[in-house]
Design an enzyme around this catalytic site. Sequence first.
Site, PDB file in Angstrom:
ATOM      1  N   ASP A   1       2.468 -14.126  -1.704  1.00  0.00           N
ATOM      2  CA  ASP A   1       1.144 -14.025  -1.097  1.00  0.00           C
ATOM      3  C   ASP A   1       1.222 -14.385   0.378  1.00  0.00           C
ATOM      4  O   ASP A   1       0.950 -13.567   1.228  1.00  0.00           O
ATOM      5  CB  ASP A   1       0.166 -14.922  -1.856  1.00  0.00           C
ATOM      6  CG  ASP A   1      -1.265 -14.549  -1.578  1.00  0.00           C
ATOM      7  OD1 ASP A   1      -2.081 -15.457  -1.438  1.00  0.00           O
ATOM      8  OD2 ASP A   1      -1.554 -13.352  -1.475  1.00  0.00           O
TER       9      ASP A   1
ATOM     10  N   ASP B   1       2.047 -13.330   5.530  1.00  0.00           N
ATOM     11  CA  ASP B   1       1.309 -12.114   5.158  1.00  0.00           C
ATOM     12  C   ASP B   1       0.108 -12.002   6.095  1.00  0.00           C
ATOM     13  O   ASP B   1       0.274 -11.867   7.286  1.00  0.00           O
ATOM     14  CB  ASP B   1       0.915 -12.186   3.676  1.00  0.00           C
ATOM     15  CG  ASP B   1       0.344 -10.868   3.146  1.00  0.00           C
ATOM     16  OD1 ASP B   1       0.484  -9.835   3.809  1.00  0.00           O
ATOM     17  OD2 ASP B   1      -0.255 -10.880   2.074  1.00  0.00           O
TER      18      ASP B   1
ATOM     19  N   ASP C   1      -7.294 -13.928   4.179  1.00  0.00           N
ATOM     20  CA  ASP C   1      -7.611 -12.944   3.136  1.00  0.00           C
ATOM     21  C   ASP C   1      -8.646 -13.535   2.189  1.00  0.00           C
ATOM     22  O   ASP C   1      -8.553 -14.701   1.819  1.00  0.00           O
ATOM     23  CB  ASP C   1      -6.366 -12.564   2.329  1.00  0.00           C
ATOM     24  CG  ASP C   1      -5.418 -11.645   3.095  1.00  0.00           C
ATOM     25  OD1 ASP C   1      -5.610 -11.476   4.308  1.00  0.00           O
ATOM     26  OD2 ASP C   1      -4.499 -11.114   2.468  1.00  0.00           O
TER      27      ASP C   1
ATOM     28  N   ARG D   1      -6.552  -4.743  11.250  1.00  0.00           N
ATOM     29  CA  ARG D   1      -7.325  -5.520  10.267  1.00  0.00           C
ATOM     30  C   ARG D   1      -8.024  -6.723  10.872  1.00  0.00           C
ATOM     31  O   ARG D   1      -7.764  -7.853  10.530  1.00  0.00           O
ATOM     32  CB  ARG D   1      -6.429  -5.969   9.119  1.00  0.00           C
ATOM     33  CG  ARG D   1      -5.847  -4.835   8.324  1.00  0.00           C
ATOM     34  CD  ARG D   1      -5.072  -5.352   7.138  1.00  0.00           C
ATOM     35  NE  ARG D   1      -4.538  -4.251   6.362  1.00  0.00           N
ATOM     36  CZ  ARG D   1      -3.830  -4.398   5.252  1.00  0.00           C
ATOM     37  NH1 ARG D   1      -3.596  -5.609   4.780  1.00  0.00           N
ATOM     38  NH2 ARG D   1      -3.377  -3.359   4.606  1.00  0.00           N
TER      39      ARG D   1
END
Length: 159
Positions: free
Chosen positions: A16, A40, A44, A96
């Site tokens: 993750d 990552d 999130d 993003r």
Amino acid sequence: MIRDSVQYFGLRTQSDGDGVSIFGSSNIWIDYLSMWNCYDGLVDAVMASNAITISNCKFRDHNEVMLFGGGNNTTQNEIMQITIAFNHFDEGLIQRMPRCRFGFVHVVNNDYSQLHEYALGGSQHPTIISQGNRFIAPQNPFAKEVTKRSYAPESEWNN
């Protein structure tokens, strides 16, 4: 619980690797945080996380900055309501800022000082409201995309 450690990866294992991982949680406020270069994503929020505010933060030097909604088939993310306010998206960010699947995201009064690929992205029909943000495009004429509809064929969003 908040943990700050290079070695800690949480219950979902090292693969993750997010800087901040919000998993099935609600009523979260992330304020005055500086983040860069995580394994990552930087932030999130997945699995129907809801009532989230990310404010007054500085992000830099990272590819995939924020992801809201973990998969194209996780429709429970439709309840997500997230506010991104008064943040500074600085040098070295690629994409993003955020990328949204499902849900409602309000992006207000942020400073995007460098864009490399895109800033705001969506798929799986999210509602993204962008107000009062400042976007400074780079000199590269192919990197001036503020919004992006990715991972969805045109027939899915052109109706």
